[in-house]
Enzyme design. Structure first.
Site, PDB file in Angstrom:
ATOM      1  N   GLU A 258       0.827  -1.185   0.000  1.00  0.00           N
ATOM      2  CA  GLU A 258       0.000   0.000   0.000  1.00  0.00           C
ATOM      3  C   GLU A 258       0.876   1.255   0.000  1.00  0.00           C
ATOM      4  OE1 GLU A 258      -2.229  -0.303   3.585  1.00  0.00           O
ATOM      5  OE2 GLU A 258      -4.062   0.434   2.688  1.00  0.00           O
ATOM      6  N   LYS A 260       2.530   4.369   1.333  1.00  0.00           N
ATOM      7  CA  LYS A 260       2.723   4.892   2.686  1.00  0.00           C
ATOM      8  C   LYS A 260       2.643   6.401   2.569  1.00  0.00           C
ATOM      9  CE  LYS A 260       5.617   4.805   6.736  1.00  0.00           C
ATOM     10  NZ  LYS A 260       5.414   6.213   7.016  1.00  0.00           N
ATOM     11  N   ARG A 265      -1.576  10.560  10.800  1.00  0.00           N
ATOM     12  CA  ARG A 265      -2.483   9.437  10.993  1.00  0.00           C
ATOM     13  C   ARG A 265      -3.775   9.926  11.628  1.00  0.00           C
ATOM     14  NH1 ARG A 265      -0.529   3.620  12.849  1.00  0.00           N
ATOM     15  NH2 ARG A 265      -2.467   2.460  12.721  1.00  0.00           N
ATOM     16  N   ARG A 280      -2.202   9.987  15.964  1.00  0.00           N
ATOM     17  CA  ARG A 280      -1.362   8.844  16.289  1.00  0.00           C
ATOM     18  C   ARG A 280      -1.182   8.716  17.799  1.00  0.00           C
ATOM     19  NH1 ARG A 280       2.368   5.921  17.871  1.00  0.00           N
ATOM     20  NH2 ARG A 280       4.424   5.580  16.978  1.00  0.00           N
ATOM     21  N   GLU A 310      -4.735   8.202   6.578  1.00  0.00           N
ATOM     22  CA  GLU A 310      -3.686   9.206   6.702  1.00  0.00           C
ATOM     23  C   GLU A 310      -4.203  10.480   6.034  1.00  0.00           C
ATOM     24  OE1 GLU A 310      -0.791   8.361   8.262  1.00  0.00           O
ATOM     25  OE2 GLU A 310       0.698   9.829   7.593  1.00  0.00           O
ATOM     26  N   PHE A 350      -7.184   3.452   5.153  1.00  0.00           N
ATOM     27  CA  PHE A 350      -6.543   2.156   4.956  1.00  0.00           C
ATOM     28  C   PHE A 350      -7.045   1.054   5.879  1.00  0.00           C
ATOM     29  CE2 PHE A 350      -3.415   4.776   7.411  1.00  0.00           C
ATOM     30  CZ  PHE A 350      -3.416   4.068   8.602  1.00  0.00           C
ATOM     31  N   LYS A 433       6.997  -1.400   7.167  1.00  0.00           N
ATOM     32  CA  LYS A 433       7.163  -0.177   6.374  1.00  0.00           C
ATOM     33  C   LYS A 433       8.459  -0.261   5.577  1.00  0.00           C
ATOM     34  CE  LYS A 433       8.514   2.118  10.671  1.00  0.00           C
ATOM     35  NZ  LYS A 433       8.055   2.989  11.744  1.00  0.00           N
TER      36      LYS A 433
HETATM   37  P1  ATP Z   1       5.626   4.415  14.023  1.00  0.00           P
HETATM   38  O1  ATP Z   1       4.260   4.994  13.811  1.00  0.00           O
HETATM   39  O2  ATP Z   1       5.790   3.086  13.349  1.00  0.00           O
HETATM   40  O3  ATP Z   1       6.102   4.444  15.438  1.00  0.00           O
HETATM   41  P2  ATP Z   1       6.595   6.802  12.920  1.00  0.00           P
HETATM   42  O4  ATP Z   1       5.636   7.552  13.765  1.00  0.00           O
HETATM   43  O5  ATP Z   1       7.989   7.310  12.792  1.00  0.00           O
HETATM   44  O6  ATP Z   1       6.665   5.294  13.299  1.00  0.00           O
HETATM   45  P3  ATP Z   1       6.483   6.005  10.270  1.00  0.00           P
HETATM   46  O7  ATP Z   1       7.739   5.244  10.510  1.00  0.00           O
HETATM   47  O8  ATP Z   1       6.572   7.050   9.234  1.00  0.00           O
HETATM   48  O9  ATP Z   1       5.911   6.702  11.534  1.00  0.00           O
HETATM   49  O10 ATP Z   1       5.359   4.924   9.868  1.00  0.00           O
HETATM   50  C1  ATP Z   1       4.134   4.652  10.451  1.00  0.00           C
HETATM   51  C2  ATP Z   1       3.019   5.617  10.054  1.00  0.00           C
HETATM   52  O11 ATP Z   1       2.777   5.623   8.646  1.00  0.00           O
HETATM   53  C3  ATP Z   1       1.657   5.255  10.579  1.00  0.00           C
HETATM   54  O12 ATP Z   1       1.502   5.573  11.922  1.00  0.00           O
HETATM   55  C4  ATP Z   1       0.723   6.041   9.680  1.00  0.00           C
HETATM   56  O13 ATP Z   1       0.538   7.338  10.197  1.00  0.00           O
HETATM   57  C5  ATP Z   1       1.483   6.180   8.401  1.00  0.00           C
HETATM   58  N1  ATP Z   1       0.878   5.549   7.227  1.00  0.00           N
HETATM   59  C6  ATP Z   1       0.866   6.082   5.982  1.00  0.00           C
HETATM   60  N2  ATP Z   1       0.276   5.285   5.103  1.00  0.00           N
HETATM   61  C7  ATP Z   1      -0.127   4.180   5.766  1.00  0.00           C
HETATM   62  C8  ATP Z   1      -0.794   2.985   5.382  1.00  0.00           C
HETATM   63  N3  ATP Z   1      -1.165   2.758   4.123  1.00  0.00           N
HETATM   64  N4  ATP Z   1      -1.015   2.065   6.349  1.00  0.00           N
HETATM   65  C9  ATP Z   1      -0.645   2.275   7.627  1.00  0.00           C
HETATM   66  N5  ATP Z   1      -0.007   3.396   8.050  1.00  0.00           N
HETATM   67  C10 ATP Z   1       0.250   4.348   7.141  1.00  0.00           C
END
Ligand code: ATP
Length: 593
Positions: A258, A260, A265, A280, A310, A350, A433
């Site tokens: 999917e 990202k 979030r 988040r 998102e 999503f 991811k």
């Molecule tokens: P984490 O949330 O894993 O602690 P982080 O806050 O640094 O890490 P990222 O590493 O960028 O965030 O990756 C997770 C975030 O990606 C999710 O919390 C969500 O907000 C975002 N995201 C974007 N697209 C999607 C998707 N298709 N499915 C799930 N999450 C997604």
């Protein structure tokens, strides 16, 4: 139930560091707690009056006000409170000392300190709540008299914790994990019950409420607990990997890949016309996105649902995705209605966690997705995330590059097997991811040649909405595509486009153009424009330096913007493919995280 029991436990906890011993002390406290106030006791241990996501005011009463309240309650001058504060460095201890000074310490403290009515948990909690919620005219005096009222009736040790709590320093350093362990020991028959309690907390982020259900209705009731619209679910998190082959193996060979999206979030709760959006971190961010709220009201067919997506900033004209930083404009509250117009967003959904009374968190992802697709009627503001299902690492890689070029941060690869449930509050291998780990910042502009144009939509109907741009390859004498640019044009630029392009429009691809992308009309290479972007990137869609950095990909520009026409340049004076390759290489640096 007397507040003294809580204060004494807090005091004992403060004196020790062993987690086991702390857990035991808490479990004892919970056993002694009247079921009617178990939620309040849990909040007090957490150092708060309610879960943060309720968005209610925090206590955090300033020092000045507290000093007044302490002085009033203990009958000493404010200056005396202040000088004692300088000496002890903790207003809680000051209050305690002043109370016991009157009492001279000892077991008769309550009597001698002037305390007459023993404080109950309920009275302390309800009074603090009134302090937190008091606003407007006269609220300052009301806060002082409420706090001093409590302090008058407090024993020295109670005074210490009341003051700390009011000051916003109520946290005693006991984490939620320890509280859950203690609840399991006191009411779940031992630590084996901990996962049940944890799961309940993950799907209802309110530990006081979870404790109340456990104590009043038992562990069975917690086992059967389902999400409740309005109460946030702790988000499922992803692990990270950088190798498509390894990623697919981890999710069981085949997965859902999917986009990202690079935004914020959003966990969206809908009950009738009422919509709440949690971040988040489970903060209530509803007020920042009135347009999303409206779209959810009109476009989600279910009466009751909890869905996730998102929120991404998009270009007002082209609706192309913009970098995450653009969302900052939505954080300012005062001009939100202006911001909606200037900085529109799209939410890409999503997941679906709950629908019309049904808990979907225990269902596999394909089933959740199906429900999501059933209940959404997409429009400009509300869309479904883009995805493919694949077991082929190369296809994954191609989709990854395409996602980046279109403004995403990479891809999320998700398991789709029968155990692919929504694991609230957990980071695991069901979601992985895959983000780009190199970035090549674009510090200079490039001059590219128009080789095609795309018809405009919406406000741009009747003119062109975007141009296909190319770099020049002198060795092959070809113009190779680099990017599609739809941003940066003024209204005047756009209005003039049809006339500027007209002499060069072709129905088929010109001989000297190399492009995989098919524009609505081709343009004979003649017009040069200055373009800037966020960075140089790799793309499966473009032919500039194709296969030279990575197989199946060419060099492209992420978030390209039109700056101006370069009438002083002919097409062969444009930036060459070789120059772009050099720029890509020299600007390449590891993203440090
Ligand atoms: P984490 O949330 O894993 O602690 P982080 O806050 O640094 O890490 P990222 O590493 O960028 O965030 O990756 C997770 C975030 O990606 C999710 O919390 C969500 O907000 C975002 N995201 C974007 N697209 C999607 C998707 N298709 N499915 C799930 N999450 C997604």
């Amino acid at each position: 139930m007397l507040f003294r029991v809580v204060a004494e436990t807090l005091s004992k906890i403060e004196a020790i560091t062993s987690r086991t011993a702390i857990t035991e002390l808490l479990a004892n406290l919970f056993r002694k707690t009247d079921p009617e106030v178990i939620d309040k006791v849990v909040y007090l241990i957490q150092g708060k009056l309610w879960p943060d996501w309720r968005g209610l005011p925090e206590l955090g009463v300033g020092e000045k006000l507290l000093i007044k309240a302490i002085a009033k309650a203990t009958g000493v001058r404010e200056t005396e409170v202040e000088s004692l504060y300088k000496k002890l460095g903790d207003l809680g201890k000051v209050a305690e000392a002043l109370k016991s000074r009157r009492a001279g310490g000892g077991g008769l403290a309550r009597f001698l300190s002037g305390a007459t009515n023993a404080l109950t948990v309920n009275r302390v909690y309800e009074t603090l709540k009134r302090v937190a919620l008091a606003v407007g005219e006269g609220s300052r005096d009301l806060k002082i008299s409420l706090i001093s009222g409590l302090l008058v009736d407090a024993e020295p040790i109670e005074a210490r914790y009341i003051v700390r709590f009011v000051e916003g320093r109520g946290r005693i350093g006991v984490g939620d994990a320890t509280i859950m362990d203690a609840l399991a020991i006191a009411y779940g028959g031992g630590t084996a019950a901990r996962p049940v309690i944890e799961r309940a907390y993950n799907i209802r982020a309110d530990l006081g409420e979870v404790a109340r259900i456990l104590v009043k209705e038992g562990l069975r009731a917690l086992e059967k607990l389902t999400p409740e619209v309005g109460v946030p679910i702790r988000p499922m998190l992803a692990e990270r990997l950088n190798d498509p082959r390894e990623i697919l193996a981890k999710v069981g060979g085949k997965g859902m890949v999917e986009y990202k999206y690079d935004g914020e979030r959003a966990q969206i709760h809908k009950k009738g016309d009422e919509v709440i959006i949690y971040s988040r971190r489970l903060e209530n961010i509803t007020h920042q996105y009135p347009d999303v709220v409206e779209a959810v009201r009109n476009r989600i067919k279910s009466k009751e649902a909890i869905i996730e997506g998102e929120i991404v900033a998009v270009d007002p004209e082209t609706r192309e995705m913009k970098p995450f930083q653009e969302l900052m404009h939505r954080k300012r509250k005062h001009d939100i209605h202006e911001a909606i117009k200037e900085y529109p967003v799209t939410v890409f959904l999503f997941d679906a966690l709950y629908n019309e009374g049904e808990d979907l968190t225990t269902k596999p992802l394909p089933e959740r997705r199906k429900t999501l697709e059933m209940i959404v009627e997409p429009d400009e503001t509300i869309q479904l995330s883009q995805y493919i299902v694949t077991d082929d690492p190369e296809e994954l890689e191609k989709f990854f590059l395409e996602a980046i070029e279109n403004g995403a941060e990479g891809v999320m690869v998700k398991a789709i097997h029968k155990d692919s449930i929504y694991r609230a509050g957990a980071r695991g291998w069901l979601w992985i991811k895959y983000k780009r780990d190199y970035k090549s910042e674009m510090i200079d502009t490039v001059d590219l040649v128009v080789i095609g144009a795309f018809a405009g939509r919406g406000r741009r109907a009747g003119t062109y909405g975007a141009l296909l741009m190319a770099a020049y390859d002198p060795d092959a004498d070809l113009f190779r595509s680099v990017c599609k640019v739809g941003s940066g044009f003024t209204d005047k630029d756009l209005a003039e486009l049809p006339e500027i392009l007209k002499p060069y429009i072709r129905q088929s691809k010109p001989r000297n153009v190399d492009s995989l992308m098919k524009p609505d009309v081709w343009v004979e290479p003649a017009l040069v424009a200055e373009i800037i972007g966020a960075e140089l990137t790799l793309s499966p869609m473009h032919t500039c330096c194709r296969d030279e950095v990575r197989k199946g990909a060419g060099i492209s520009i992420r978030f390209p913007r039109f700056i101006r026409w370069r009438d002083d340049k002919g097409p062969t004076d444009a930036t060459t493919t070789k120059e772009l390759l050099e720029m890509y290489k020299s600007q390449l640096k590891k993203i440090s995280e």
